[in-house]
Design a protein around this motif. Sequence first.
Motif, mmCIF file in Angstrom:
data_model
loop_
_atom_site.group_PDB
_atom_site.id
_atom_site.type_symbol
_atom_site.label_atom_id
_atom_site.label_comp_id
_atom_site.label_asym_id
_atom_site.label_seq_id
_atom_site.Cartn_x
_atom_site.Cartn_y
_atom_site.Cartn_z
ATOM 1 N N UNK A 210 3.084 14.497 -13.589
ATOM 2 C CA UNK A 210 2.326 13.696 -14.601
ATOM 3 C C UNK A 210 1.845 14.268 -15.791
ATOM 4 N N UNK A 211 1.556 13.486 -16.929
ATOM 5 C CA UNK A 211 1.333 13.968 -18.359
ATOM 6 C C UNK A 211 0.423 14.754 -18.403
ATOM 7 N N UNK A 212 -0.844 14.346 -17.711
ATOM 8 C CA UNK A 212 -2.088 15.221 -18.028
ATOM 9 C C UNK A 212 -2.151 16.531 -17.139
ATOM 10 N N UNK A 213 -2.245 16.137 -15.838
ATOM 11 C CA UNK A 213 -2.560 17.301 -14.919
ATOM 12 C C UNK A 213 -1.285 18.048 -14.575
ATOM 13 N N UNK A 214 -0.089 17.357 -14.596
ATOM 14 C CA UNK A 214 0.849 17.954 -13.925
ATOM 15 C C UNK A 214 1.065 17.863 -12.495
ATOM 16 N N UNK A 215 0.428 16.599 -12.058
ATOM 17 C CA UNK A 215 0.783 16.432 -10.504
ATOM 18 C C UNK A 215 2.261 16.048 -10.214
ATOM 19 N N UNK A 216 2.586 16.553 -9.216
ATOM 20 C CA UNK A 216 4.076 16.176 -8.778
ATOM 21 C C UNK A 216 4.160 15.006 -8.052
ATOM 22 N N UNK A 217 5.232 14.043 -8.386
ATOM 23 C CA UNK A 217 5.444 12.968 -7.656
ATOM 24 C C UNK A 217 6.892 13.206 -7.111
ATOM 25 N N UNK A 218 7.259 12.907 -5.928
ATOM 26 C CA UNK A 218 8.505 12.989 -5.469
ATOM 27 C C UNK A 218 9.380 11.817 -5.241
#
Length: 273
Positions: A210-218
């Motif tokens: 994700x752009x803001x937090x850098x959360x990962x989506x698989x």
Amino acid sequence: MAPAGTVQPPAPAELPLRYSLAARMAGWFAVGALFMLLGAPFAYRIGLLGELLSIALFIVGATLAFCALAAGLVGIVRALMPSARVRGGLNSAVAVLIGGASLAAILHWMVLPGWDAPRIHDVTTSPKDPPEFDVARVAHYAGRDYLTYRAYDAQMQGKVSTAYPEIRTLVFDKSLRQVFVAAEAAAKDLQWTVFAADPTKGRIEAGDWSTIFGFVDDIVIRIRLNAAGYTVLDIRSASRTGAVDMGRNARRIQAFTEALDRHLPQYSTTRTP
């Protein structure tokens, strides 16, 4: 006439200007908003904060941005009133700019794109036979349980599998190899990080941050032949963080479909296998 030796109080117009309380509060709110909104994602990215705490602090930052906007507007109005005899209009204007811009960015990037999206975080083109993760997601949850797609759908009482009826299996009249190469190219076009790509198994696994937090989506892509001999492609996108994806996974699948179409313009594609 005042007695000799007495000091007359200054006329109201001669009273010194005092700094507006609203302007002071607007300034502090604006500083706090910037600190939280910028600091929370940065702290998460470098490992200082966990997921829940960083999200909570970000929400606090959004609240402070709203307070900065409201207090700044009050400060501007007070500064424009001659009878108030206060200053701080510039400080209030800066706070309004910071608060308004912060809220506008949050609305644009995080809220409006998926405000009406189903409250889920796992989407696939094949709900009855979803592709399974085998690399990064399994490694991420090593030693910890996580719900499979079917278990998650059952927990949500079927809301997951029925959330996006328009997202369905893609069918091609070309070879497995051709579709695989195009799918891998489409994933790279979208700047996904490819964890594994096995043309013999027809599988691609990737991650998107994700752009803001850098959360990962698989993401997992499965390519195989159906009973009629056509090549079929299914894709699944699931968030590791949060119970709601604001429609991000569905939009990612749609973006992949569009990118794939650019690599297979002459191929026959349909939404029904």
